[in-house]
Design a protein around this motif. Structure first.
Motif, PDB file in Angstrom:
ATOM      1  N   TYR A  10       0.857  -1.183   0.000  1.00  0.00           N
ATOM      2  CA  TYR A  10       0.000   0.000   0.000  1.00  0.00           C
ATOM      3  C   TYR A  10       0.897   1.238   0.000  1.00  0.00           C
ATOM      4  O   TYR A  10       1.628   1.475   0.971  1.00  0.00           O
ATOM      5  CB  TYR A  10      -0.912   0.007   1.233  1.00  0.00           C
ATOM      6  N   PRO A  11       0.866   2.038  -1.073  1.00  0.00           N
ATOM      7  CA  PRO A  11       1.779   3.188  -1.179  1.00  0.00           C
ATOM      8  C   PRO A  11       1.711   4.151   0.003  1.00  0.00           C
ATOM      9  O   PRO A  11       2.732   4.674   0.435  1.00  0.00           O
ATOM     10  CB  PRO A  11       1.338   3.887  -2.464  1.00  0.00           C
ATOM     11  N   LYS A  12       0.517   4.387   0.546  1.00  0.00           N
ATOM     12  CA  LYS A  12       0.383   5.329   1.663  1.00  0.00           C
ATOM     13  C   LYS A  12       1.020   4.792   2.942  1.00  0.00           C
ATOM     14  O   LYS A  12       1.393   5.565   3.814  1.00  0.00           O
ATOM     15  CB  LYS A  12      -1.083   5.669   1.915  1.00  0.00           C
ATOM     16  N   LEU A  13       1.142   3.491   3.051  1.00  0.00           N
ATOM     17  CA  LEU A  13       1.792   2.904   4.219  1.00  0.00           C
ATOM     18  C   LEU A  13       3.287   2.714   3.981  1.00  0.00           C
ATOM     19  O   LEU A  13       4.089   2.840   4.900  1.00  0.00           O
ATOM     20  CB  LEU A  13       1.167   1.543   4.578  1.00  0.00           C
ATOM     21  N   ARG A  14       3.652   2.405   2.762  1.00  0.00           N
ATOM     22  CA  ARG A  14       5.049   2.146   2.432  1.00  0.00           C
ATOM     23  C   ARG A  14       5.891   3.412   2.559  1.00  0.00           C
ATOM     24  O   ARG A  14       7.013   3.375   3.045  1.00  0.00           O
ATOM     25  CB  ARG A  14       5.164   1.572   1.022  1.00  0.00           C
ATOM     26  N   ASP A  15       5.344   4.557   2.123  1.00  0.00           N
ATOM     27  CA  ASP A  15       6.071   5.821   2.191  1.00  0.00           C
ATOM     28  C   ASP A  15       6.017   6.361   3.619  1.00  0.00           C
ATOM     29  O   ASP A  15       4.963   6.751   4.122  1.00  0.00           O
ATOM     30  CB  ASP A  15       5.469   6.836   1.219  1.00  0.00           C
ATOM     31  N   LYS A  16       7.159   6.377   4.276  1.00  0.00           N
ATOM     32  CA  LYS A  16       7.235   6.778   5.685  1.00  0.00           C
ATOM     33  C   LYS A  16       6.747   8.207   5.908  1.00  0.00           C
ATOM     34  O   LYS A  16       6.037   8.481   6.874  1.00  0.00           O
ATOM     35  CB  LYS A  16       8.670   6.618   6.191  1.00  0.00           C
ATOM     36  N   GLU A  17       7.109   9.124   5.026  1.00  0.00           N
ATOM     37  CA  GLU A  17       6.712  10.530   5.192  1.00  0.00           C
ATOM     38  C   GLU A  17       5.199  10.714   5.073  1.00  0.00           C
ATOM     39  O   GLU A  17       4.602  11.459   5.844  1.00  0.00           O
ATOM     40  CB  GLU A  17       7.444  11.418   4.186  1.00  0.00           C
ATOM     41  N   THR A  18       4.591  10.031   4.115  1.00  0.00           N
ATOM     42  CA  THR A  18       3.134  10.107   3.952  1.00  0.00           C
ATOM     43  C   THR A  18       2.437   9.536   5.174  1.00  0.00           C
ATOM     44  O   THR A  18       1.480  10.118   5.698  1.00  0.00           O
ATOM     45  CB  THR A  18       2.689   9.333   2.696  1.00  0.00           C
ATOM     46  N   PHE A  19       2.937   8.393   5.634  1.00  0.00           N
ATOM     47  CA  PHE A  19       2.362   7.741   6.803  1.00  0.00           C
ATOM     48  C   PHE A  19       2.516   8.618   8.049  1.00  0.00           C
ATOM     49  O   PHE A  19       1.572   8.799   8.815  1.00  0.00           O
ATOM     50  CB  PHE A  19       3.034   6.376   6.996  1.00  0.00           C
ATOM     51  N   LEU A  20       3.687   9.200   8.234  1.00  0.00           N
ATOM     52  CA  LEU A  20       3.940  10.078   9.372  1.00  0.00           C
ATOM     53  C   LEU A  20       3.047  11.316   9.318  1.00  0.00           C
ATOM     54  O   LEU A  20       2.541  11.771  10.346  1.00  0.00           O
ATOM     55  CB  LEU A  20       5.410  10.484   9.397  1.00  0.00           C
ATOM     56  N   LEU A  52       7.541   4.007  14.235  1.00  0.00           N
ATOM     57  CA  LEU A  52       6.837   5.250  14.541  1.00  0.00           C
ATOM     58  C   LEU A  52       5.838   5.014  15.658  1.00  0.00           C
ATOM     59  O   LEU A  52       5.357   3.900  15.859  1.00  0.00           O
ATOM     60  CB  LEU A  52       6.072   5.763  13.316  1.00  0.00           C
ATOM     61  N   ARG A  53       5.520   6.080  16.344  1.00  0.00           N
ATOM     62  CA  ARG A  53       4.447   6.054  17.319  1.00  0.00           C
ATOM     63  C   ARG A  53       3.629   7.304  17.139  1.00  0.00           C
ATOM     64  O   ARG A  53       4.128   8.326  16.663  1.00  0.00           O
ATOM     65  CB  ARG A  53       4.999   6.001  18.742  1.00  0.00           C
ATOM     66  N   LYS A  54       2.387   7.230  17.548  1.00  0.00           N
ATOM     67  CA  LYS A  54       1.526   8.399  17.446  1.00  0.00           C
ATOM     68  C   LYS A  54       2.067   9.487  18.363  1.00  0.00           C
ATOM     69  O   LYS A  54       2.527   9.203  19.466  1.00  0.00           O
ATOM     70  CB  LYS A  54       0.099   8.039  17.850  1.00  0.00           C
ATOM     71  N   PRO A  55       2.015  10.726  17.917  1.00  0.00           N
ATOM     72  CA  PRO A  55       2.495  11.819  18.769  1.00  0.00           C
ATOM     73  C   PRO A  55       1.674  11.924  20.048  1.00  0.00           C
ATOM     74  O   PRO A  55       0.460  11.750  20.037  1.00  0.00           O
ATOM     75  CB  PRO A  55       2.288  13.066  17.914  1.00  0.00           C
ATOM     76  N   VAL A  56       2.358  12.178  21.125  1.00  0.00           N
ATOM     77  CA  VAL A  56       1.696  12.338  22.416  1.00  0.00           C
ATOM     78  C   VAL A  56       1.731  13.812  22.773  1.00  0.00           C
ATOM     79  O   VAL A  56       2.772  14.456  22.698  1.00  0.00           O
ATOM     80  CB  VAL A  56       2.424  11.523  23.507  1.00  0.00           C
ATOM     81  N   ILE A  57       0.585  14.329  23.161  1.00  0.00           N
ATOM     82  CA  ILE A  57       0.494  15.733  23.543  1.00  0.00           C
ATOM     83  C   ILE A  57       0.327  15.796  25.051  1.00  0.00           C
ATOM     84  O   ILE A  57      -0.595  15.202  25.611  1.00  0.00           O
ATOM     85  CB  ILE A  57      -0.699  16.430  22.845  1.00  0.00           C
ATOM     86  N   MET A 115       0.043  11.506   8.089  1.00  0.00           N
ATOM     87  CA  MET A 115      -1.303  11.111   8.517  1.00  0.00           C
ATOM     88  C   MET A 115      -1.364  10.981  10.034  1.00  0.00           C
ATOM     89  O   MET A 115      -2.358  11.372  10.646  1.00  0.00           O
ATOM     90  CB  MET A 115      -1.715   9.798   7.836  1.00  0.00           C
ATOM     91  N   LEU A 116      -0.321  10.441  10.642  1.00  0.00           N
ATOM     92  CA  LEU A 116      -0.289  10.331  12.101  1.00  0.00           C
ATOM     93  C   LEU A 116      -0.263  11.708  12.743  1.00  0.00           C
ATOM     94  O   LEU A 116      -0.954  11.956  13.737  1.00  0.00           O
ATOM     95  CB  LEU A 116       0.932   9.524  12.550  1.00  0.00           C
ATOM     96  N   ARG A 117       0.518  12.611  12.180  1.00  0.00           N
ATOM     97  CA  ARG A 117       0.628  13.963  12.744  1.00  0.00           C
ATOM     98  C   ARG A 117      -0.668  14.743  12.634  1.00  0.00           C
ATOM     99  O   ARG A 117      -0.917  15.654  13.421  1.00  0.00           O
ATOM    100  CB  ARG A 117       1.761  14.724  12.070  1.00  0.00           C
ATOM    101  N   LYS A 118      -1.480  14.407  11.640  1.00  0.00           N
ATOM    102  CA  LYS A 118      -2.790  15.052  11.493  1.00  0.00           C
ATOM    103  C   LYS A 118      -3.769  14.554  12.546  1.00  0.00           C
ATOM    104  O   LYS A 118      -4.871  15.062  12.660  1.00  0.00           O
ATOM    105  CB  LYS A 118      -3.370  14.778  10.112  1.00  0.00           C
ATOM    106  N   GLY A 119      -3.353  13.522  13.289  1.00  0.00           N
ATOM    107  CA  GLY A 119      -4.212  12.988  14.332  1.00  0.00           C
ATOM    108  C   GLY A 119      -5.171  11.913  13.856  1.00  0.00           C
ATOM    109  O   GLY A 119      -6.134  11.594  14.550  1.00  0.00           O
ATOM    110  N   MET A 120      -4.909  11.355  12.684  1.00  0.00           N
ATOM    111  CA  MET A 120      -5.785  10.310  12.160  1.00  0.00           C
ATOM    112  C   MET A 120      -5.633   9.037  12.996  1.00  0.00           C
ATOM    113  O   MET A 120      -4.535   8.691  13.416  1.00  0.00           O
ATOM    114  CB  MET A 120      -5.440   9.997  10.701  1.00  0.00           C
ATOM    115  N   THR A 121      -6.741   8.365  13.234  1.00  0.00           N
ATOM    116  CA  THR A 121      -6.708   7.093  13.950  1.00  0.00           C
ATOM    117  C   THR A 121      -6.264   5.999  12.990  1.00  0.00           C
ATOM    118  O   THR A 121      -6.255   6.189  11.762  1.00  0.00           O
ATOM    119  CB  THR A 121      -8.095   6.731  14.502  1.00  0.00           C
ATOM    120  N   CYS A 122      -5.924   4.843  13.548  1.00  0.00           N
ATOM    121  CA  CYS A 122      -5.528   3.710  12.707  1.00  0.00           C
ATOM    122  C   CYS A 122      -6.659   3.304  11.770  1.00  0.00           C
ATOM    123  O   CYS A 122      -6.420   2.931  10.625  1.00  0.00           O
ATOM    124  CB  CYS A 122      -5.096   2.532  13.571  1.00  0.00           C
ATOM    125  N   GLU A 123      -7.871   3.403  12.252  1.00  0.00           N
ATOM    126  CA  GLU A 123      -9.032   3.062  11.426  1.00  0.00           C
ATOM    127  C   GLU A 123      -9.173   4.031  10.258  1.00  0.00           C
ATOM    128  O   GLU A 123      -9.466   3.625   9.136  1.00  0.00           O
ATOM    129  CB  GLU A 123     -10.318   3.060  12.276  1.00  0.00           C
TER     130      GLU A 123
END
Length: 66
Positions: A7-17, A49-54, A19-27
Motif C-alpha cells: 500500500y503506497p500510503k503505508l510504504r512511504d514513511k513521510e506520507t504515513f507520518l 513510529l508512534r503516534k504523537p503524544v500531547i 497522517m499520524l501527525r494530522k491525528g488520524m486514527t488507525c481506522e
C-alpha cells in the motif's frame, strides 16, 4: 492478502507520518489507504513510529474545557 508494504500510503514513511501527525486514527488511515487496521499497525511498527503524544498542563486543560 496484501502485505502492508504493498500500500503506497503505508510504504512511504513521510506520507504515513503526515497522517499520524494530522491525528488520524488507525481506522481512518486504514480507510484512506484501503487496507486493514492490522496493516496500519504493522507499518507503524516497521517504520518504528508512534503516534504523537500531547502533554497538556492542567491550566491549558481547564481553558480548553471552557
Amino acid at each position: 492478502m496484501k502485505q502492508w508494504y504493498e500500500y503506497p500510503k503505508l510504504r512511504d514513511k513521510e506520507t504515513f507520518l503526515c497522517m499520524l501527525r494530522k491525528g488520524m486514527t488507525c481506522e481512518e488511515i486504514a480507510q484512506a489507504a484501503g487496507c486493514s487496521v492490522s496493516a496500519v499497525h504493522t507499518a507503524e511498527k516497521r517504520h518504528r513510529l508512534r503516534k504523537p503524544v500531547i502533554i497538556m498542563s492542567e491550566e491549558l486543560r481547564r481553558k480548553l474545557e471552557l
